[in-house]
Design a protein around this motif. Structure first.
Motif, PDB file in Angstrom:
ATOM      1  N   ILE A  31      36.218  27.712  51.967  1.00  0.00           N
ATOM      2  CA  ILE A  31      36.647  29.010  52.456  1.00  0.00           C
ATOM      3  C   ILE A  31      38.025  28.843  53.092  1.00  0.00           C
ATOM      4  O   ILE A  31      38.218  27.970  53.929  1.00  0.00           O
ATOM      5  N   PRO A  32      38.972  29.682  52.693  1.00  0.00           N
ATOM      6  CA  PRO A  32      40.311  29.567  53.258  1.00  0.00           C
ATOM      7  C   PRO A  32      40.323  29.932  54.739  1.00  0.00           C
ATOM      8  O   PRO A  32      39.465  30.659  55.221  1.00  0.00           O
ATOM      9  N   SER A  33      41.307  29.428  55.452  1.00  0.00           N
ATOM     10  CA  SER A  33      41.403  29.702  56.887  1.00  0.00           C
ATOM     11  C   SER A  33      41.940  31.099  57.177  1.00  0.00           C
ATOM     12  O   SER A  33      41.782  31.609  58.274  1.00  0.00           O
ATOM     13  N   SER A  34      42.570  31.729  56.204  1.00  0.00           N
ATOM     14  CA  SER A  34      43.141  33.063  56.377  1.00  0.00           C
ATOM     15  C   SER A  34      42.630  33.988  55.277  1.00  0.00           C
ATOM     16  O   SER A  34      42.364  33.548  54.149  1.00  0.00           O
ATOM     17  N   ALA A  35      42.510  35.269  55.589  1.00  0.00           N
ATOM     18  CA  ALA A  35      42.108  36.259  54.588  1.00  0.00           C
ATOM     19  C   ALA A  35      43.284  36.703  53.725  1.00  0.00           C
ATOM     20  O   ALA A  35      43.112  37.474  52.791  1.00  0.00           O
ATOM     21  N   ASP A  36      44.468  36.198  54.033  1.00  0.00           N
ATOM     22  CA  ASP A  36      45.660  36.516  53.255  1.00  0.00           C
ATOM     23  C   ASP A  36      45.878  35.428  52.207  1.00  0.00           C
ATOM     24  O   ASP A  36      46.355  34.341  52.527  1.00  0.00           O
ATOM     25  N   TYR A  37      45.499  35.713  50.967  1.00  0.00           N
ATOM     26  CA  TYR A  37      45.683  34.763  49.879  1.00  0.00           C
ATOM     27  C   TYR A  37      45.682  35.507  48.546  1.00  0.00           C
ATOM     28  O   TYR A  37      45.403  36.703  48.493  1.00  0.00           O
ATOM     29  N   SER A  38      46.004  34.789  47.491  1.00  0.00           N
ATOM     30  CA  SER A  38      46.016  35.342  46.135  1.00  0.00           C
ATOM     31  C   SER A  38      44.942  34.675  45.307  1.00  0.00           C
ATOM     32  O   SER A  38      44.629  33.503  45.503  1.00  0.00           O
ATOM     33  N   VAL A  39      44.398  35.426  44.375  1.00  0.00           N
ATOM     34  CA  VAL A  39      43.496  34.883  43.365  1.00  0.00           C
ATOM     35  C   VAL A  39      44.154  35.183  42.030  1.00  0.00           C
ATOM     36  O   VAL A  39      44.528  36.317  41.753  1.00  0.00           O
ATOM     37  N   GLU A  40      44.318  34.137  41.224  1.00  0.00           N
ATOM     38  CA  GLU A  40      44.983  34.294  39.935  1.00  0.00           C
ATOM     39  C   GLU A  40      44.067  33.804  38.826  1.00  0.00           C
ATOM     40  O   GLU A  40      43.466  32.740  38.933  1.00  0.00           O
ATOM     41  N   ALA A  41      43.969  34.603  37.759  1.00  0.00           N
ATOM     42  CA  ALA A  41      43.111  34.247  36.632  1.00  0.00           C
ATOM     43  C   ALA A  41      43.877  34.413  35.331  1.00  0.00           C
ATOM     44  O   ALA A  41      44.674  35.335  35.183  1.00  0.00           O
ATOM     45  N   VAL A  42      43.620  33.506  34.398  1.00  0.00           N
ATOM     46  CA  VAL A  42      44.107  33.682  33.037  1.00  0.00           C
ATOM     47  C   VAL A  42      42.941  34.277  32.254  1.00  0.00           C
ATOM     48  O   VAL A  42      41.885  33.664  32.126  1.00  0.00           O
ATOM     49  N   VAL A  43      43.141  35.516  31.808  1.00  0.00           N
ATOM     50  CA  VAL A  43      42.103  36.263  31.088  1.00  0.00           C
ATOM     51  C   VAL A  43      42.402  36.176  29.599  1.00  0.00           C
ATOM     52  O   VAL A  43      43.511  36.514  29.163  1.00  0.00           O
ATOM     53  N   TYR A  44      41.410  35.735  28.831  1.00  0.00           N
ATOM     54  CA  TYR A  44      41.541  35.641  27.373  1.00  0.00           C
ATOM     55  C   TYR A  44      40.746  36.773  26.734  1.00  0.00           C
ATOM     56  O   TYR A  44      39.597  37.024  27.110  1.00  0.00           O
ATOM     57  N   CYS A  45      41.356  37.465  25.784  1.00  0.00           N
ATOM     58  CA  CYS A  45      40.678  38.543  25.068  1.00  0.00           C
ATOM     59  C   CYS A  45      40.220  38.020  23.708  1.00  0.00           C
ATOM     60  O   CYS A  45      41.025  37.840  22.799  1.00  0.00           O
ATOM     61  N   ALA A  46      38.908  37.743  23.591  1.00  0.00           N
ATOM     62  CA  ALA A  46      38.348  37.362  22.292  1.00  0.00           C
ATOM     63  C   ALA A  46      38.149  38.619  21.447  1.00  0.00           C
ATOM     64  O   ALA A  46      38.389  38.622  20.241  1.00  0.00           O
ATOM     65  N   SER A  47      37.700  39.700  22.106  1.00  0.00           N
ATOM     66  CA  SER A  47      37.570  41.016  21.485  1.00  0.00           C
ATOM     67  C   SER A  47      37.498  42.052  22.603  1.00  0.00           C
ATOM     68  O   SER A  47      37.183  41.723  23.741  1.00  0.00           O
ATOM     69  N   ASN A  48      37.813  43.292  22.277  1.00  0.00           N
ATOM     70  CA  ASN A  48      37.817  44.350  23.283  1.00  0.00           C
ATOM     71  C   ASN A  48      36.408  44.912  23.489  1.00  0.00           C
ATOM     72  O   ASN A  48      36.021  45.912  22.896  1.00  0.00           O
ATOM     73  N   THR A  49      35.658  44.207  24.328  1.00  0.00           N
ATOM     74  CA  THR A  49      34.278  44.590  24.627  1.00  0.00           C
ATOM     75  C   THR A  49      34.006  44.317  26.094  1.00  0.00           C
ATOM     76  O   THR A  49      34.220  43.206  26.567  1.00  0.00           O
ATOM     77  N   GLY A  50      33.533  45.308  26.839  1.00  0.00           N
ATOM     78  CA  GLY A  50      33.102  45.089  28.218  1.00  0.00           C
ATOM     79  C   GLY A  50      34.251  45.024  29.203  1.00  0.00           C
ATOM     80  O   GLY A  50      35.236  45.739  29.101  1.00  0.00           O
ATOM     81  N   GLY A  51      34.087  44.134  30.179  1.00  0.00           N
ATOM     82  CA  GLY A  51      35.092  43.980  31.216  1.00  0.00           C
ATOM     83  C   GLY A  51      35.010  42.603  31.844  1.00  0.00           C
ATOM     84  O   GLY A  51      34.041  41.876  31.642  1.00  0.00           O
ATOM     85  N   VAL A  52      36.046  42.254  32.594  1.00  0.00           N
ATOM     86  CA  VAL A  52      36.075  40.970  33.289  1.00  0.00           C
ATOM     87  C   VAL A  52      36.831  41.164  34.600  1.00  0.00           C
ATOM     88  O   VAL A  52      37.850  41.842  34.640  1.00  0.00           O
TER      89      VAL A  52
END
Length: 181
Positions: free
Chosen positions: A1-22
């Motif tokens: 758990i980070p010491s501060s609530a100020d942070y970034s979350v970064e994700a690389v999202v891959y689209c196999a097909s346009n179905t649903g959500g992430v």
């Protein structure tokens, strides 16, 4: 758990097909399940939302394209600075929201509308970045793939350690890791 609530979350999202959500999450409180999230929902676009016990509530309108290009990857980032939430896709600011419902540091994770390893949207990498010292990457989950060990938690699933996940239906996965700057 980070010491501060100020942070970034970064994700690389891959689209196999346009179905649903992430979606990927920040400030997740395992005791309550409350968290902020950013992600893509097919047919609607990119959004920032929160779950404070009654399901996902998007903060403002969703933005950007309503479908992604199959076979392509997108780098999405959620910056959480106090009550200011910023959403970036491929380096461009797309979403700018304000909300004060969740103020503790919490954990990071992913929330998937699971399909199969070859369909829908997938998270290739998930990183947490400290905003307190710019450029300092905090290590945790390196990648999520289609198989692995998931420990159940009410309405969520917890991924313990670095590895993979296998999921059916809609569930939330939160990494349990030690973060150091």
């Amino acid at each position: 758990i980070p010491s501060s609530a100020d942070y970034s979350v970064e994700a690389v999202v891959y689209c196999a097909s346009n179905t649903g959500g992430v979606f990927f999450t920040g400030r997740f409180d395992p005791a309550t399940g409350h968290h902020y999230l950013m992600g893509f929902f097919n047919g609607f676009g990119w959004g920032i939302g929160k779950d404070v016990g009654s399901g996902i509530s998007f903060l403002g309108a969703l933005a950007g394209p309503t479908s992604l290009t199959a076979g392509s990857s997108y780098t999405a980032r959620l910056d959480m600075i106090g009550d200011h939430l910023l959403g970036f896709v491929d380096g461009s600011l797309l979403l700018d929201r304000t909300d004060s419902a969740i103020s503790s540091a919490g954990r990071v994770g992913v929330r998937l509308d699971a399909r199969s390893p070859n369909t829908g949207y997938q998270i290739d990498t998930l990183d947490m970045l400290s905003l307190a010292s710019p450029g300092a990457t905090m290590s945790g989950v390196g990648s999520l793939t289609a198989s692995g060990t998931v420990t159940p938690h009410p309405n969520t699933a917890v991924l313990t350690g670095v590895g993979s996940l296998a999921a059916t239906g809609k569930q939330t996965v939160h990494a349990s890791a030690t973060f150091t700057a």
